[in-house]
Design an enzyme around this catalytic site. Sequence first.
Site, PDB file in Angstrom:
ATOM      1  N   CYS A   2       0.862  -1.176   0.000  1.00  0.00           N
ATOM      2  CA  CYS A   2       0.000   0.000   0.000  1.00  0.00           C
ATOM      3  C   CYS A   2       0.894   1.220   0.000  1.00  0.00           C
ATOM      4  CB  CYS A   2      -0.920   0.012   1.225  1.00  0.00           C
ATOM      5  SG  CYS A   2      -2.018   1.450   1.259  1.00  0.00           S
ATOM      6  N   GLU A 104      -3.158   0.907  -6.912  1.00  0.00           N
ATOM      7  CA  GLU A 104      -2.121  -0.071  -7.220  1.00  0.00           C
ATOM      8  C   GLU A 104      -1.905  -0.056  -8.723  1.00  0.00           C
ATOM      9  OE1 GLU A 104       0.743  -1.429  -6.230  1.00  0.00           O
ATOM     10  OE2 GLU A 104      -0.441  -1.996  -4.461  1.00  0.00           O
TER      11      GLU A 104
END
Length: 218
Positions: A2, A104
């Site tokens: 993350c 992402e």
Amino acid sequence: MCGRFALYSAYPTFSTKAGVVAVDEEPAPRFNVPPGTWITAIRQPSDDEPPHLGTLWWGYQPKWAKGKASQPINARVETVATSGYFKSAFQKRRCLVPADGWFEWDKATTPKQPHFICRKDREPIFFAGIYTEREDGTLGCAIITEPARGAAQDIHDRMPLILDDESLAPWLAPDLTDREILRNLVHHIDAQLITHWPVSTKVNRPSGAGDESLINPA
């Protein structure tokens, strides 16, 4: 992993679920939150205090490490409880990082295509985190990651550890220090709740704020 996320929901939308009572300042919407900045987080410093909403520096470096020691932004769930760098914080200083979703990049595309990953119902989510006192006396944190599950696997092999609603209170509770008890009480959300879509490459430029266009389907 993350490395970028968004938090734009109104403060009451996520604070009530986490039992927040004390608030330093209601956070402004941020659609592109990068590491190395102050981020909104929830922690419970002691048994006598309610959950508190404030800010933590996104970068974890215990004050005893000093100097040029690493400042990871993530900690792996597989080792966070046993690593010498993290285990004290895992035992005594756990936090929640509220978010609406995270970004992402799909490595299978050229150039890498960014995706926004969130709940299908667009409800806010809570990343499990740990925090520590840094050398300058401020508090810094890392977001815990786990192997990707559900639709998140399409994009990356890791994802933030997202807790279900029943796990928020025990995760914050400073009196819960036993690994096995925590393991039995704390659970991630159902993988079937996760979805994603491609977004504009504008998100490649970390802004710390941005606008809603960053999460719109590309």
